[in-house]
Scaffold this motif. Sequence first.
Motif, mmCIF file in Angstrom:
data_model
loop_
_atom_site.group_PDB
_atom_site.id
_atom_site.type_symbol
_atom_site.label_atom_id
_atom_site.label_comp_id
_atom_site.label_asym_id
_atom_site.label_seq_id
_atom_site.Cartn_x
_atom_site.Cartn_y
_atom_site.Cartn_z
ATOM 1 N N UNK A 79 -7.334 74.743 87.246
ATOM 2 C CA UNK A 79 -7.848 73.516 86.325
ATOM 3 C C UNK A 79 -6.832 72.588 86.769
ATOM 4 N N UNK A 80 -5.565 72.955 86.719
ATOM 5 C CA UNK A 80 -4.482 71.763 87.065
ATOM 6 C C UNK A 80 -4.602 71.092 88.732
ATOM 7 N N UNK A 81 -5.134 72.115 89.373
ATOM 8 C CA UNK A 81 -5.262 71.498 90.838
ATOM 9 C C UNK A 81 -6.514 70.594 90.910
ATOM 10 N N UNK A 82 -7.627 71.051 90.164
ATOM 11 C CA UNK A 82 -8.510 70.027 90.018
ATOM 12 C C UNK A 82 -8.478 68.658 89.618
ATOM 13 N N UNK A 83 -7.488 68.510 88.572
ATOM 14 C CA UNK A 83 -7.089 67.467 88.134
ATOM 15 C C UNK A 83 -7.863 66.498 87.542
ATOM 16 N N UNK A 84 -7.754 65.082 87.630
ATOM 17 C CA UNK A 84 -8.787 64.125 87.314
ATOM 18 C C UNK A 84 -9.748 63.903 88.534
ATOM 19 N N UNK A 85 -10.539 64.899 88.860
ATOM 20 C CA UNK A 85 -11.053 64.960 90.400
ATOM 21 C C UNK A 85 -12.045 63.799 90.801
ATOM 22 N N UNK A 86 -11.770 63.397 91.982
ATOM 23 C CA UNK A 86 -12.434 62.342 92.598
ATOM 24 C C UNK A 86 -13.015 62.667 93.932
ATOM 25 N N UNK A 87 -13.174 64.047 94.343
ATOM 26 C CA UNK A 87 -13.475 64.603 95.535
ATOM 27 C C UNK A 87 -14.743 64.399 95.782
ATOM 28 N N UNK A 88 -15.884 64.072 94.938
ATOM 29 C CA UNK A 88 -17.230 63.685 95.415
ATOM 30 C C UNK A 88 -17.438 62.591 94.250
ATOM 31 N N UNK A 89 -18.768 61.952 94.624
ATOM 32 C CA UNK A 89 -19.226 60.936 93.860
ATOM 33 C C UNK A 89 -19.414 61.043 92.717
ATOM 34 N N UNK A 90 -20.002 62.351 91.915
ATOM 35 C CA UNK A 90 -20.208 62.778 90.789
ATOM 36 C C UNK A 90 -19.274 62.343 89.802
ATOM 37 N N UNK A 91 -17.989 62.208 90.190
ATOM 38 C CA UNK A 91 -16.924 61.649 89.259
ATOM 39 C C UNK A 91 -17.236 60.399 88.619
ATOM 40 N N UNK A 92 -18.051 59.559 89.432
ATOM 41 C CA UNK A 92 -18.337 58.101 88.990
ATOM 42 C C UNK A 92 -18.951 58.205 87.661
ATOM 43 N N UNK A 93 -20.154 59.241 87.501
ATOM 44 C CA UNK A 93 -20.914 59.062 86.307
ATOM 45 C C UNK A 93 -20.513 60.089 85.176
ATOM 46 N N UNK A 94 -19.427 60.857 85.362
ATOM 47 C CA UNK A 94 -19.129 61.962 84.301
ATOM 48 C C UNK A 94 -18.370 61.289 83.178
ATOM 49 N N UNK A 95 -18.533 62.098 82.141
ATOM 50 C CA UNK A 95 -17.584 61.656 80.843
ATOM 51 C C UNK A 95 -16.512 62.820 80.705
ATOM 52 N N UNK A 96 -16.828 64.160 81.226
ATOM 53 C CA UNK A 96 -15.967 65.202 81.208
ATOM 54 C C UNK A 96 -16.071 65.940 82.646
ATOM 55 N N UNK A 97 -15.220 66.792 82.890
ATOM 56 C CA UNK A 97 -15.320 67.814 83.773
ATOM 57 C C UNK A 97 -15.516 68.895 83.136
ATOM 58 N N UNK A 98 -16.527 69.673 83.461
ATOM 59 C CA UNK A 98 -17.024 70.815 82.594
ATOM 60 C C UNK A 98 -16.493 72.328 83.684
ATOM 61 N N UNK A 99 -15.309 72.688 83.093
ATOM 62 C CA UNK A 99 -14.678 73.599 84.062
ATOM 63 C C UNK A 99 -15.141 74.883 83.792
#
Length: 257
Positions: A79-99
Amino acid sequence: MSAQHANTDPLAELENYLRFLKDSGYTEIPLEEDLSSLSRSGPGSPAPSNLAVSSHPVEDTMIKDRRDADPAGQLQIVREEMGDCTRCKLCKGRTHIVFGSGNPKARLMFVGEGPGADEDEQGLPFVGRAGKKLTEIIEKGMGLNREKDVYICNIVKCRPPGNRDPEAKEIEACKPFLLKQIEAVRPKVIVALGRPAASVLLDRKVAITKERGTWHEFHGSKLILTLHPAYLLRAYTLENRQAVFDDMKQALMELNQ
Ligand code: URA
């Protein structure tokens, strides 16, 4: 309801069991022999309230090296490695990462497609309508406890806009984290929920309605494919309910071998 928290009122148990069979598409009560292979309880035991086969909490049956491993710690690292992920464009519309959620030491893991609106809002997988159906399958159907006995995650961790299918690039960006989650949890059985999850795990296009119920080896775990609960809700036919019931029965048998 987990096996160890099963209702002790035999009449209520029987009622639950009959309700579950009806909901699962049964029009007749299966013969004792059909179910006895699923149960460790001896003759004369009350009818099972569900498909539960183990009288032990799932963790009790874990082999020692799994007990010594630190799946929770490993998941934390992923989870820490994923961080505040911006590896793809889905990051733009998300409220939370659902790990993911559930027990990192679970022997059973469910893999879905990706978060919907409710999951994005809460940061937890399978908490919307499809999630309620999945919880029902796990708790009423399999007699397990969703938090204690299973680990749940998705092939992508951020919500695809409008709940569209995740794109290849999005899957590619997220798949390493899914693989690391599986490596951390090392479940005995993985259930792929629906076509996208099955296709990503098997690395090929899967025709889910044809291939559901089939078993595959996956990095030391046994993988079974089944219908996605959202599909089940959309096509709530006897045949589909029966199919998922049969697949979960197989998953339980494998878990208890
Ligand atoms: N559908 C999925 O595949 N995953 C979720 O978390 C919710 C709905």
